[in-house]
Enzyme design. Structure first.
Site, PDB file in Angstrom:
ATOM      1  N   GLY A  12      48.980  88.231  18.855  1.00 16.08           N
ATOM      2  CA  GLY A  12      48.831  88.694  20.232  1.00 16.08           C
ATOM      3  C   GLY A  12      47.589  88.149  20.933  1.00 16.08           C
ATOM      4  O   GLY A  12      47.647  87.790  22.117  1.00 16.08           O
ATOM      5  N   ASN A  13      46.462  88.055  20.200  1.00 15.56           N
ATOM      6  CA  ASN A  13      45.217  87.632  20.856  1.00 15.56           C
ATOM      7  C   ASN A  13      45.242  86.165  21.286  1.00 15.56           C
ATOM      8  O   ASN A  13      44.405  85.736  22.067  1.00 15.56           O
ATOM      9  CB  ASN A  13      43.997  87.921  19.965  1.00 15.56           C
ATOM     10  CG  ASN A  13      44.001  87.083  18.711  1.00 15.56           C
ATOM     11  OD1 ASN A  13      45.048  86.855  18.112  1.00 15.56           O
ATOM     12  ND2 ASN A  13      42.835  86.609  18.312  1.00 15.56           N
ATOM     13  N   LYS A 129      59.098  99.116  16.255  1.00 18.66           N
ATOM     14  CA  LYS A 129      58.342  97.974  16.805  1.00 18.66           C
ATOM     15  C   LYS A 129      57.669  98.369  18.125  1.00 18.66           C
ATOM     16  O   LYS A 129      58.338  98.625  19.125  1.00 18.66           O
ATOM     17  CB  LYS A 129      59.308  96.812  17.036  1.00 18.66           C
ATOM     18  CG  LYS A 129      58.675  95.595  17.660  1.00 18.66           C
ATOM     19  CD  LYS A 129      57.988  94.767  16.632  1.00 18.66           C
ATOM     20  CE  LYS A 129      57.090  93.710  17.222  1.00 18.66           C
ATOM     21  NZ  LYS A 129      56.047  93.282  16.314  1.00 18.66           N
ATOM     22  N   LYS A 213      57.755  88.880  14.818  1.00 17.86           N
ATOM     23  CA  LYS A 213      57.598  87.411  14.846  1.00 17.86           C
ATOM     24  C   LYS A 213      57.091  86.842  13.522  1.00 17.86           C
ATOM     25  O   LYS A 213      57.341  85.673  13.228  1.00 17.86           O
ATOM     26  CB  LYS A 213      56.693  86.971  15.996  1.00 17.86           C
ATOM     27  CG  LYS A 213      55.283  87.511  15.959  1.00 17.86           C
ATOM     28  CD  LYS A 213      54.266  86.512  15.536  1.00 17.86           C
ATOM     29  CE  LYS A 213      52.860  87.052  15.550  1.00 17.86           C
ATOM     30  NZ  LYS A 213      52.572  88.465  15.378  1.00 17.86           N
ATOM     31  N   LYS A 275      52.585  91.057   8.110  1.00 16.19           N
ATOM     32  CA  LYS A 275      52.073  89.698   7.836  1.00 16.19           C
ATOM     33  C   LYS A 275      52.005  89.455   6.329  1.00 16.19           C
ATOM     34  O   LYS A 275      52.383  88.390   5.839  1.00 16.19           O
ATOM     35  CB  LYS A 275      50.676  89.519   8.443  1.00 16.19           C
ATOM     36  CG  LYS A 275      50.692  89.603   9.951  1.00 16.19           C
ATOM     37  CD  LYS A 275      49.318  89.423  10.536  1.00 16.19           C
ATOM     38  CE  LYS A 275      49.268  89.948  11.941  1.00 16.19           C
ATOM     39  NZ  LYS A 275      50.356  89.495  12.822  1.00 16.19           N
TER      40      LYS A 275
HETATM   41  N1  LIG Z   1      43.565  94.944   5.211  1.00 11.37           N
HETATM   42  C1  LIG Z   1      43.406  94.331   6.397  1.00 11.37           C
HETATM   43  N2  LIG Z   1      42.762  93.134   6.441  1.00 11.37           N
HETATM   44  C2  LIG Z   1      42.604  92.501   7.624  1.00 11.37           C
HETATM   45  N3  LIG Z   1      43.027  93.012   8.821  1.00 11.37           N
HETATM   46  C3  LIG Z   1      43.658  94.205   8.818  1.00 11.37           C
HETATM   47  C4  LIG Z   1      43.877  94.913   7.614  1.00 11.37           C
HETATM   48  N4  LIG Z   1      44.526  96.061   7.902  1.00 11.37           N
HETATM   49  C5  LIG Z   1      44.699  96.065   9.227  1.00 11.37           C
HETATM   50  N5  LIG Z   1      44.186  94.942   9.791  1.00 11.37           N
HETATM   51  C6  LIG Z   1      44.249  94.684  11.242  1.00 11.37           C
HETATM   52  O1  LIG Z   1      45.463  93.985  11.499  1.00 11.37           O
HETATM   53  C7  LIG Z   1      45.261  93.187  12.661  1.00 11.37           C
HETATM   54  C8  LIG Z   1      46.394  92.176  12.794  1.00 11.37           C
HETATM   55  O2  LIG Z   1      47.541  92.849  13.247  1.00 11.37           O
HETATM   56  P1  LIG Z   1      48.027  92.729  14.763  1.00 11.37           P
HETATM   57  O3  LIG Z   1      46.873  92.860  15.699  1.00 11.37           O
HETATM   58  O4  LIG Z   1      49.149  93.683  14.938  1.00 11.37           O
HETATM   59  O5  LIG Z   1      48.600  91.282  14.736  1.00 11.37           O
HETATM   60  P2  LIG Z   1      48.923  90.150  15.815  1.00 11.37           P
HETATM   61  O6  LIG Z   1      47.770  89.194  15.710  1.00 11.37           O
HETATM   62  O7  LIG Z   1      50.196  89.569  15.313  1.00 11.37           O
HETATM   63  O8  LIG Z   1      49.041  90.770  17.165  1.00 11.37           O
HETATM   64  C9  LIG Z   1      43.887  92.601  12.430  1.00 11.37           C
HETATM   65  O9  LIG Z   1      43.294  92.120  13.597  1.00 11.37           O
HETATM   66  C10 LIG Z   1      43.141  93.795  11.818  1.00 11.37           C
HETATM   67  O10 LIG Z   1      42.484  94.527  12.828  1.00 11.37           O
HETATM   68  N1  LIG Z   2      57.885  90.094  18.406  1.00  6.61           N
HETATM   69  C1  LIG Z   2      56.647  90.373  17.896  1.00  6.61           C
HETATM   70  O1  LIG Z   2      56.450  90.532  16.684  1.00  6.61           O
HETATM   71  O2  LIG Z   2      55.630  90.466  18.849  1.00  6.61           O
HETATM   72  P1  LIG Z   2      54.132  90.941  18.599  1.00  6.61           P
HETATM   73  O3  LIG Z   2      53.585  90.101  17.494  1.00  6.61           O
HETATM   74  O4  LIG Z   2      53.423  90.687  19.907  1.00  6.61           O
HETATM   75  O5  LIG Z   2      54.171  92.380  18.239  1.00  6.61           O
END
Ligand SMILES: Nc1ncnc2c1ncn2[C@@H]1O[C@H](COP(=O)(O)OP(=O)(O)O)[C@@H](O)[C@H]1O
Ligand SMILES: NC(=O)OP(=O)(O)O
Length: 321
Positions: A12-13, A129, A213, A275
């Site tokens: 997302g970032n 989700k 994703k 992930k």
């Molecule tokens: N054990 C872990 N090690 C690293 N990050 C973790 C852990 N548990 C939770 N996280 C969090 O998960 C986040 C990633 O998930 P998310 O923000 O949903 O992903 P995306 O980058 O796909 O949007 C990281 O930025 C971190 O804050």
């Molecule tokens: N489709 C999907 O997984 O989107 P985000 O990573 O933004 O949640």
């Protein structure tokens, strides 16, 4: 660095950090593209996938706000397609710009991608989700009582609408995606986890869902026979005891150990857990396949083995030998 075929799942970032305007998201993607071009410069073949949670949720809200006889709200699969087209278009422009800056001549191609799911997937009766904006607990409770919407707490970050997220079974366009990447093109595909479809009487029919994703990118990486699944997010590494005084960084981890950590509850469901599950699935799909989880800033260093968390079956043997 050895030439490798890499499927990249952008977190997302890479697209949005707070400001949901088109301009802000395009600017974020320009920064993202600057980093990704480093992988192309090093001679790798890349296929870029990306999330769409915030965007598809916002598109859905826009549909509902405008809903009337002459301007009907579009269903969720179509909102997913809109988000895929929108982000794919921004990413194409951003990649073109970053490639031109480094004087690299490569064509960037976006593919509208459909992902087949099972209509009997239990996810359809248990939406998990998170999509769209964050709400406070009070706002969420009001939405639930007034509209009956499914709203849940999202990994300690606030409350969000949740929708079904079935597991990807296959990627309809995977052969064309592979042909393009084998022909030297940079391919953008499977955005937002792909447009969710089920097979009905021999036809593909859209369903109300948003596919994760990371799982869809994993499926794509298997289908195009990638060497590396590169999951990019906001952290440089996976940690155990994350955010605790005894936090420990993982640099190389075997799939068996990683499964053990997941069973211990080391990874938050809805953020790091999918992930980790996708990472294990790809690394175990065939000997020699590696998943890397890291941040955009570390992307080139991670490919050189100097940053990030690498997940491979190779490390199971290394530590049990
Ligand atoms: N054990 C872990 N090690 C690293 N990050 C973790 C852990 N548990 C939770 N996280 C969090 O998960 C986040 C990633 O998930 P998310 O923000 O949903 O992903 P995306 O980058 O796909 O949007 C990281 O930025 C971190 O804050
Ligand atoms: N489709 C999907 O997984 O989107 P985000 O990573 O933004 O949640």
């Amino acid at each position: 660095m050895k030439r490798q075929k890499i499927v990249i799942a952008l977190g997302g970032n890479a697209i949005q950090s707070g400001d949901a305007s088109a301009k802000a998201q395009q600017m974020a993607l320009e920064k993202t593209a600057e980093q990704l071009v480093g992988l192309v410069e090093a001679g790798n073949d890349i296929i870029i996938s990306h999330g769409n949670g915030p965007q598809v949720g916002n598109i859905l809200l826009q549909q509902k706000a405008a809903d009337c006889e002459k301007n009907p709200a579009m269903p969720l699969d179509t909102c997913g397609a809109m988000s895929q087209g929108m982000i794919g278009y921004w990413l194409e422009n951003a990649m073109d710009k970053a490639l031109a800056k480094r004087k690299i001549e490569k064509e960037v191609v976006g593919i509208v991608t459909r992902v087949v799911v099972d209509e009997n997937d239990p996810a359809f009766i248990n939406p998990t989700k998170p999509i769209g904006p964050f709400y406070t607990k009070e706002e969420a409770e009001k939405m639930i009582s007034e509209t009956g919407a499914s709203v849940k707490e999202d990994a300690g970050r606030g409350w969000r609408k949740v929708v079904p997220s079935p597991k990807p079974i296959s990627i309809q366009e995977h052969r064309s995606i592979n042909t393009l990447v084998e022909d030297g093109k940079i391919v953008i595909s499977t955005g937002g986890g792909g447009i969710p479809v089920v097979v009905k009487d021999g036809e593909l029919v859209g369903v109300e869902a948003v596919i994760d994703k990371d799982f869809a990118s994993e499926k794509l990486a298997e289908l195009v026979d990638a060497d590396i699944l590169l999951i990019l997010t906001a952290v440089d590494n996976i940690y155990i005891n994350y955010n605790k005084p005894n936090q420990q960084l993982l640099d190389k981890v075997g799939t068996s150990d990683l499964k053990g950590y997941a069973e211990e509850g080391q990874f938050a469901p809805g953020s790091m857990l999918p992930k980790v599950e996708a990472a294990i699935q790809f690394a175990e799909s065939r000997e020699g396949r590696t998943t890397i989880i890291t941040s955009l800033d570390q992307v080139v260093a991670a490919l050189e083995g100097k940053a990030g968390t690498r997940v491979s079956m190779e490390y199971n043997k290394m530590y049990s030998a």
